[in-house]
Design an enzyme around this catalytic site. Structure first.
Site, mmCIF file in Angstrom:
data_model
loop_
_atom_site.group_PDB
_atom_site.id
_atom_site.type_symbol
_atom_site.label_atom_id
_atom_site.label_comp_id
_atom_site.label_asym_id
_atom_site.label_seq_id
_atom_site.Cartn_x
_atom_site.Cartn_y
_atom_site.Cartn_z
ATOM 1 N N LYS A 54 58.966 56.729 41.356
ATOM 2 C CA LYS A 54 57.862 57.701 41.410
ATOM 3 C C LYS A 54 58.272 58.995 40.698
ATOM 4 C CE LYS A 54 56.330 55.623 45.738
ATOM 5 N NZ LYS A 54 56.327 55.676 47.217
ATOM 6 N N GLN A 98 58.258 59.126 52.265
ATOM 7 C CA GLN A 98 58.529 57.709 52.035
ATOM 8 C C GLN A 98 58.789 56.987 53.353
ATOM 9 O OE1 GLN A 98 58.210 56.207 49.079
ATOM 10 N NE2 GLN A 98 58.758 54.198 49.881
ATOM 11 N N ASP A 121 49.164 59.649 49.365
ATOM 12 C CA ASP A 121 49.287 58.250 49.791
ATOM 13 C C ASP A 121 47.979 57.747 50.415
ATOM 14 O OD1 ASP A 121 51.613 56.754 49.353
ATOM 15 O OD2 ASP A 121 52.743 57.850 50.881
HETATM 16 N N1 GUN Z 1 56.894 52.523 51.759
HETATM 17 C C1 GUN Z 1 56.444 51.352 51.245
HETATM 18 N N2 GUN Z 1 55.299 51.545 50.561
HETATM 19 C C2 GUN Z 1 55.002 52.854 50.663
HETATM 20 C C3 GUN Z 1 53.954 53.674 50.162
HETATM 21 O O1 GUN Z 1 53.021 53.229 49.499
HETATM 22 N N3 GUN Z 1 54.017 54.996 50.489
HETATM 23 C C4 GUN Z 1 55.015 55.515 51.228
HETATM 24 N N4 GUN Z 1 54.988 56.827 51.492
HETATM 25 N N5 GUN Z 1 56.009 54.792 51.714
HETATM 26 C C5 GUN Z 1 56.003 53.471 51.424
#
Ligand code: GUN
Length: 293
Positions: A54, A98, A121
């Protein structure tokens, strides 16, 4: 005829080109740089790799990103205080924590503290609710990626029967909410099947479009779909490692069997995966645009 293979890698690359232009435009017209703050707790290898992807994607698009890393024994209060600080910081238009977080931290409490207007998100209950009523600030990244893949591969869900396999909060339910809206690129008839469904195959065989999101390797087999179906496979299951130590990944559908019968299908990897990070970038750009309106 074997199915068209829908490349998420290619679709994601073309969306990223559009986003790059949008970032340049926002910088020029509004004098701001879209900013994304990411919070990671601990060194879970998956989380380290996702956050790094990211961060790289942000850099490529001209988005300012910062990752705040806490040790595994950080307290809930520390992380909450950081989220509150980021909520107030105008440099950051998007905030992402995350997951998974360590067990001693209440994930819901953390996610519910993120300002819904910075929740790129799309996990905050306000955003979940807004999505359901068709007025989202942000759509969650993987479900939005599924919709974009359908539209941009020439398989619009409009008027189609979409069968979603799986009812998770992060994929099945939001995909349902997105595709059933009375909107362009949606307006589908949606059925959701799950572990409580009797005779699942009799329903999946009716699908014009099938979304596989149950988290079980190759659970959807060729005998469960009709000729000409479009399959979007959201599953990522590690089923072993190669002699060189590389992870062997398969989706929730039996790609080899289904591709002889389907009109189109996404591969794993290289299907939905690359779309998720790209839609996060799209949400961050949207956040910057909204907050500077
Ligand atoms: N962990 C696994 N997938 C995701 C996601 O799409 N967003 C976040 N914040 N954590 C994750």
């Amino acid at each position: 005829m074997p199915a068209e293979i829908i490349s998420g890698t290619k679709v994601a690359a073309s969306i990223r080109e559009e986003l790059k232009e949008k970032v340049t435009e926002i910088k020029a017209k509004k004098g701001i740089t879209p900013g994304l703050a990411m919070v990671r707790v601990g060194e879970d290898p998956g989380s380290v790799s996702y956050v790094s992807a990211k961060s790289k994607a942000s850099e490529q698009l001209g988005i300012h990103s910062q990752t705040i890393v806490y040790p595994i024994d950080a307290t809930e209060a520390e992380v909450l205080a950081k989220v509150e600080e980021l909520n107030r910081d105008p440099k950051f238009h998007g905030i992402l924590v995350q997951l998974p977080l360590p067990k001693h931290i209440d994930s819901d409490k953390i996610l519910n503290t993120i300002d819904p207007r910075k929740d790129v998100d799309g996990f905050h209950p306000v955003n979940v609710g807004r999505l359901l009523i068709g007025e989202p600030y942000f759509m969650p990244c993987t479900p939005h990626g599924v919709q974009e893949l359908l539209i941009r591969s020439g398989n619009s869900p409009e008027g189609k029967h979409v069968v979603i396999c799986g009812r998770s909060n992060i994929v099945g339910k939001p995909v349902m909410a997105i595709l059933m809206q009375k909107k362009k690129g949606a307006n589908a008839t949606v059925t959701v099947v799950h572990t409580g469904t009797k005779d699942m195959a009799s329903i999946t065989r009716q699908a014009d479009i099938l979304i596989a999101a149950m988290g079980r390797p190759k659970a959807i087999t060729a005998d469960m779909v009709k000729e000409g179906v479009v399959v979007i496979d959201v599953g990522v299951n590690q089923v072993g490692t190669t002699a060189e130590g590389k992870r062997i990944l398969v989706g929730d559908s039996d790609f080899e069997g289904i591709k002889e019968k389907a009109k189109a299908i996404t591969p794993v990897p290289g299907g939905v995966g690359p779309m998720t990070v790209t839609m996060l970038m799209a949400n961050t750009v949207r956040a910057a645009d909204m907050q500077s309106a």
